[in-house]
Design an enzyme around this catalytic site. Sequence first.
Site, mmCIF file in Angstrom:
data_model
loop_
_atom_site.group_PDB
_atom_site.id
_atom_site.type_symbol
_atom_site.label_atom_id
_atom_site.label_comp_id
_atom_site.label_asym_id
_atom_site.label_seq_id
_atom_site.Cartn_x
_atom_site.Cartn_y
_atom_site.Cartn_z
ATOM 1 N N HIS A 19 29.832 30.488 50.093
ATOM 2 C CA HIS A 19 30.206 30.767 48.698
ATOM 3 C C HIS A 19 30.857 32.147 48.593
ATOM 4 O O HIS A 19 31.926 32.298 47.992
ATOM 5 C CB HIS A 19 28.955 30.702 47.816
ATOM 6 N N GLU A 20 30.210 33.155 49.194
ATOM 7 C CA GLU A 20 30.754 34.512 49.139
ATOM 8 C C GLU A 20 32.027 34.640 49.987
ATOM 9 O O GLU A 20 32.923 35.420 49.667
ATOM 10 C CB GLU A 20 29.705 35.525 49.599
ATOM 11 N N HIS A 23 35.048 33.950 48.036
ATOM 12 C CA HIS A 23 35.456 35.136 47.277
ATOM 13 C C HIS A 23 36.205 36.111 48.176
ATOM 14 O O HIS A 23 37.278 36.617 47.832
ATOM 15 C CB HIS A 23 34.226 35.863 46.718
ATOM 16 N N ASP A 52 34.056 32.633 40.717
ATOM 17 C CA ASP A 52 32.948 31.732 40.417
ATOM 18 C C ASP A 52 33.344 30.685 39.391
ATOM 19 O O ASP A 52 34.209 30.924 38.534
ATOM 20 C CB ASP A 52 31.749 32.525 39.875
#
Length: 259
Positions: free
Chosen positions: A170-171, A174, A181
Amino acid sequence: MMYLRSQERNAIFFWKLYVTLCLLYFLTVVNCDRNEIQLSSDGYENVLVAIHERIPEDSIIIDRLQDIFISASHHLHKATLNRTYFKAVTILVPKTWTAKSDYEPATTERYSIANFVVDEMDPQYGDNPYTRQSRTCGEPGDFVHFTDRWVKDVEYSQQYWGDQGKVVVHEWAHLRWGVFDEYPDGDDDHFYYAENGQVEATRCSAEIIGESYDIDNGDRCNNDPQSREMPGPGCRFYPDMDSETTASLMYANYLNSVG
């Protein structure tokens, strides 16, 4: 399959992941550029994870980081439809920690340029993993921040954030791709009126089922989209953890159906 090569923790191969440990000799800021990650033969190399010198020495952090990135490599491979994975990750150990024979001396690696950092809790985020994104959507982030508690305390991390490997992916979205998000982060964007006038909880995808509760008193909020009545300001939507509907990793990576 896992292989140990050279001295005990010098190199580990698993899921095409290669983790090396280096001893940090200097914390001097050399420049403002981040460590350059490379993509080679579908694998991400030269990924730098650095532990800050104010973190007390604890070998469990190193062990957990290895396990976390092994898991993350698996989830990244799956999330990208078998297109890529973590191939080489370097863990940078602070000079305040005891030097060991199985550590390799750092060369150009510095905490100040690391892609992932392990540091104390940030007052704004607590133990939440987060990525500092100072650029616009689609542009790489600056770095990912983990706390030592999030890394070490598996039960605590899984209870609040789910699988740590999926959190890393998930990170990573980014950090590497500049993705933002897909969950609401303001008080007024947890629910919306759909085109048909019905009230829907903000989520991705809209097929995810769940319940809405008031965070102040725990009471169930209006959960009927056909009522066209917007829930109160304290209402939040909580996805069903056992839902079989596939969701986005950028929405709720903690759901069992994700990743």
